[in-house]
Motif scaffolding. Sequence first.
Motif, PDB file in Angstrom:
ATOM      1  N   LYS A 177      51.831  44.046 -61.440  1.00  0.00           N
ATOM      2  CA  LYS A 177      50.402  43.782 -61.228  1.00  0.00           C
ATOM      3  C   LYS A 177      50.161  43.154 -59.850  1.00  0.00           C
ATOM      4  O   LYS A 177      49.108  43.329 -59.267  1.00  0.00           O
ATOM      5  CB  LYS A 177      49.883  42.862 -62.335  1.00  0.00           C
ATOM      6  N   ASN A 178      51.150  42.448 -59.356  1.00  0.00           N
ATOM      7  CA  ASN A 178      50.983  41.806 -58.058  1.00  0.00           C
ATOM      8  C   ASN A 178      51.121  42.765 -56.887  1.00  0.00           C
ATOM      9  O   ASN A 178      50.614  42.493 -55.806  1.00  0.00           O
ATOM     10  CB  ASN A 178      51.992  40.665 -57.902  1.00  0.00           C
ATOM     11  N   ASN A 217      52.062  32.836 -62.628  1.00  0.00           N
ATOM     12  CA  ASN A 217      51.704  34.109 -62.007  1.00  0.00           C
ATOM     13  C   ASN A 217      50.198  34.146 -61.753  1.00  0.00           C
ATOM     14  O   ASN A 217      49.410  34.005 -62.684  1.00  0.00           O
ATOM     15  CB  ASN A 217      52.126  35.254 -62.927  1.00  0.00           C
ATOM     16  N   LEU A 276      47.811  36.615 -63.885  1.00  0.00           N
ATOM     17  CA  LEU A 276      47.809  36.658 -65.344  1.00  0.00           C
ATOM     18  C   LEU A 276      47.147  35.394 -65.892  1.00  0.00           C
ATOM     19  O   LEU A 276      47.330  34.306 -65.358  1.00  0.00           O
ATOM     20  CB  LEU A 276      49.242  36.757 -65.883  1.00  0.00           C
ATOM     21  N   VAL A 329      55.012  43.672 -65.936  1.00  0.00           N
ATOM     22  CA  VAL A 329      53.819  42.850 -66.058  1.00  0.00           C
ATOM     23  C   VAL A 329      53.729  41.882 -64.881  1.00  0.00           C
ATOM     24  O   VAL A 329      52.756  41.869 -64.144  1.00  0.00           O
ATOM     25  CB  VAL A 329      53.809  42.085 -67.393  1.00  0.00           C
ATOM     26  N   HIS A 330      54.773  41.091 -64.661  1.00  0.00           N
ATOM     27  CA  HIS A 330      54.673  40.035 -63.657  1.00  0.00           C
ATOM     28  C   HIS A 330      54.752  40.564 -62.238  1.00  0.00           C
ATOM     29  O   HIS A 330      54.031  40.107 -61.351  1.00  0.00           O
ATOM     30  CB  HIS A 330      55.761  38.986 -63.894  1.00  0.00           C
ATOM     31  N   VAL A 331      55.633  41.509 -61.983  1.00  0.00           N
ATOM     32  CA  VAL A 331      55.788  42.010 -60.615  1.00  0.00           C
ATOM     33  C   VAL A 331      54.759  43.098 -60.332  1.00  0.00           C
ATOM     34  O   VAL A 331      54.054  43.066 -59.320  1.00  0.00           O
ATOM     35  CB  VAL A 331      57.216  42.557 -60.394  1.00  0.00           C
ATOM     36  N   PRO A 369      42.375  38.003 -60.045  1.00  0.00           N
ATOM     37  CA  PRO A 369      41.285  37.116 -60.466  1.00  0.00           C
ATOM     38  C   PRO A 369      40.819  36.193 -59.347  1.00  0.00           C
ATOM     39  O   PRO A 369      39.731  35.646 -59.430  1.00  0.00           O
ATOM     40  CB  PRO A 369      41.920  36.314 -61.602  1.00  0.00           C
ATOM     41  N   ARG A 370      41.639  36.026 -58.299  1.00  0.00           N
ATOM     42  CA  ARG A 370      41.227  35.130 -57.221  1.00  0.00           C
ATOM     43  C   ARG A 370      40.183  35.774 -56.328  1.00  0.00           C
ATOM     44  O   ARG A 370      39.493  35.103 -55.576  1.00  0.00           O
ATOM     45  CB  ARG A 370      42.440  34.723 -56.379  1.00  0.00           C
ATOM     46  N   LEU A 380      41.996  43.534 -60.396  1.00  0.00           N
ATOM     47  CA  LEU A 380      43.441  43.282 -60.329  1.00  0.00           C
ATOM     48  C   LEU A 380      43.761  41.826 -60.056  1.00  0.00           C
ATOM     49  O   LEU A 380      44.719  41.288 -60.576  1.00  0.00           O
ATOM     50  CB  LEU A 380      44.063  44.147 -59.227  1.00  0.00           C
ATOM     51  N   ARG A 426      36.780  37.160 -55.646  1.00  0.00           N
ATOM     52  CA  ARG A 426      35.446  37.148 -56.221  1.00  0.00           C
ATOM     53  C   ARG A 426      34.579  37.986 -55.317  1.00  0.00           C
ATOM     54  O   ARG A 426      34.543  37.786 -54.115  1.00  0.00           O
ATOM     55  CB  ARG A 426      34.905  35.713 -56.294  1.00  0.00           C
ATOM     56  N   TYR A 447      57.185  32.423 -59.384  1.00  0.00           N
ATOM     57  CA  TYR A 447      56.671  32.775 -60.708  1.00  0.00           C
ATOM     58  C   TYR A 447      57.498  33.861 -61.373  1.00  0.00           C
ATOM     59  O   TYR A 447      57.512  33.971 -62.590  1.00  0.00           O
ATOM     60  CB  TYR A 447      55.178  33.126 -60.668  1.00  0.00           C
ATOM     61  N   HIS A 499      44.572  29.779 -60.742  1.00  0.00           N
ATOM     62  CA  HIS A 499      43.876  29.212 -59.573  1.00  0.00           C
ATOM     63  C   HIS A 499      42.697  28.349 -59.975  1.00  0.00           C
ATOM     64  O   HIS A 499      42.118  27.671 -59.138  1.00  0.00           O
ATOM     65  CB  HIS A 499      43.428  30.323 -58.632  1.00  0.00           C
ATOM     66  N   MET A 506      53.160  27.522 -57.409  1.00  0.00           N
ATOM     67  CA  MET A 506      53.861  28.795 -57.305  1.00  0.00           C
ATOM     68  C   MET A 506      54.481  29.275 -58.621  1.00  0.00           C
ATOM     69  O   MET A 506      54.940  30.393 -58.708  1.00  0.00           O
ATOM     70  CB  MET A 506      54.990  28.694 -56.269  1.00  0.00           C
ATOM     71  N   THR A 507      54.521  28.414 -59.643  1.00  0.00           N
ATOM     72  CA  THR A 507      55.295  28.808 -60.823  1.00  0.00           C
ATOM     73  C   THR A 507      54.516  29.676 -61.802  1.00  0.00           C
ATOM     74  O   THR A 507      55.118  30.334 -62.629  1.00  0.00           O
ATOM     75  CB  THR A 507      55.811  27.592 -61.608  1.00  0.00           C
TER      76      THR A 507
END
Lengths: 324, 335
Positions: free
Chosen positions: A240-241, B113, B116, A236-238, A316-317, A314, A319, A219, B162, B110-111
């Motif tokens: 937050k993860n 994020n 987000l 943003v992309h890196v 969303p997966r 942080l 719960r 991603y 997801h 995987m593509t």
Amino acid sequence: MTVFLLRRLLQAGGVVLVMSLLVFVGVFAIGDPVEILISPEADQIERERAVKALGLDLPLWQQYLVFLGKALQGDLGRSFVFNEPALQLILQRMPATLELALGATLAALVIGLPLGLYAGLRPHSPVSRGIMATSILGFSLPTFWVGLMLIMVFAVQLGWLPSTGRGETVEILGTRWSFLTRDGLAHMAMPALNLALFKISLVIRLTRAGVRETMLMDYVKFARAKGLSPSRVTFVHVFKNILIPVVTVVGLEFGGTIAFSVVTESVFAWPGMGKLIIDSINVLDRPVMVAYLMIIVLLFITINLLVDITYSVLDPRVRLEGKS
Amino acid sequence: MSLPAVAAPGGPTLEVRNLRTHFFTRAGVVKAVDDVSFTVERGKVMGLVGESGSGKTVTGFSIIGLVDPPGRITGGQVLFQGTDLASLSEAEMRNLRGNRIAMIFQDPMMTLNPVLRIDTQMIETVQAHARVSREEARQRARDALGQVGIPSPDERLRAYPHQFSGGMRQRVAIAIALLHKPELIIADEPTTALDVTIQGQILAEAQKLCAQFGTALIWITHDLSVVAGLADDIAVMYAGKVVESGEVGAVLDAPLHPYTAGLIGSVPSRNRRGAPLSQIPGMTPSLLNLPAGCAFRARCPRAESRCAEPPPFAEYLPGRHARCIHPYIEEAVRA
């Protein structure tokens, strides 16, 4: 969310109960406070009167039940030494420790995150290697030694910072805080930095590892293939993860700092809870020890709860249990 | 910033000439892409075929300029509408990516994020290349989702990756690629990870879009049946080199290169029921320190001593190239 919180609250109650039993028995096993508290010249009658006054004549299980009963009413016993409520004694010292721990944690994030990010993005640059090598020092140098060295350099040689005490304080809602005055901040700087050193290294290493791992993700490449700017990809992309492991560890570290910053508080004569617990252990002041440990348990439970809630914000997966 | 005006209106969208991308590892130089040439015309689909590790994906990343160290483009040219992409600055390349050249990745899981929301990931793409308001960008994102057949796009925009199935995620990735109506899309095995039915839908979608916008498409795959149904032209890669290229029907009916012939023979449906499946013996060679000469010769039924010399990439029939010194010409002519 409500179900989750309720369940956590019940669990917390159980943990506190078990901890109280363990702490009570453990403290009882350490030694008999009578020997220390009552003057050796006292005669038998005086001794017995004192023992009875402290409630130490009852069998252990009765002492525990009495303690529990009072604890439910918010009374964690009176200090043998100060003859003040133990809870009050601890809460008086809490702001000093709290602001120190907060300062240290903040410093760890403010310094550790950018350095870790840099080291992760440019793993082979000399600067990154320097950062990583220095972080090993942060891990391995003993706190008390670093504290003494800080005093040597900044207080004794350069005379820039005061070496002991809290300095000027401001009273807010009945508690005194140092961080609101210049003098207080100057007093806080060295002990906070001393406490932060280990945490900075930890955050650097966590962040770097996270960045290195995340940069390889599809991603991230996809984000670049979308034509995003490097700063957007990174922040943003890196970013937050990688926050989840950092939040976990920093949360636990924060609790640990509040509970066990004894060494730093001693070196800098910072009048916090750490010094109180050490003094109390020395004179076997049981109520203070028990109350202290109970507060620490509550503290960790609260921090863990906050960390869990932060997860769900942080990622969303994640719960929270009970939230169908 | 912007590229010089489109070259000749009839010129190809993309021309790859003798592209070489090498990886400089501690163990040695890996020539992942070593002399690859092909052309993609406007509105045409080019099927780039080969086994795993033949350099298809690296070719795709080389075109879009996303080869990561220790990899580096060491030679050749990538001409996008007549402009050599190597001459562009990183900022100019970034302006091209996602805007005029888009890419779709293999694994839809995987593509995107994971942390987000879909709208964030789409709106940022719109705003990276167009000065529009957030609201306008959201409109475009919603339209793109609708275009690739995602029901109730308004709702789905607020969802996280997801909450989508694999097929739906790939549609989202395709929608992102389509946001700026690019002249070229590089699709790297976009249907390999999906069910056959979903694959069929996405292929049909891709075909429709090419026809609609005149988008040129490079479809990277190892699945010959996909290429047969979708592509106009084909380039077969082996060990970093294109070993055969030409019009897809002609190549599949009568391949020139023994490797292409072997690939076609390995497709199960081409074999008679009950007969043992034909196969290419051996395995793909390591790209590390590949010996000179034809890389396929160790597995080739027609190999001889001359194959130790590097074979030229020659045009044996009009529009049909092969990198072999003894191609199946008679068979091809007869066909």
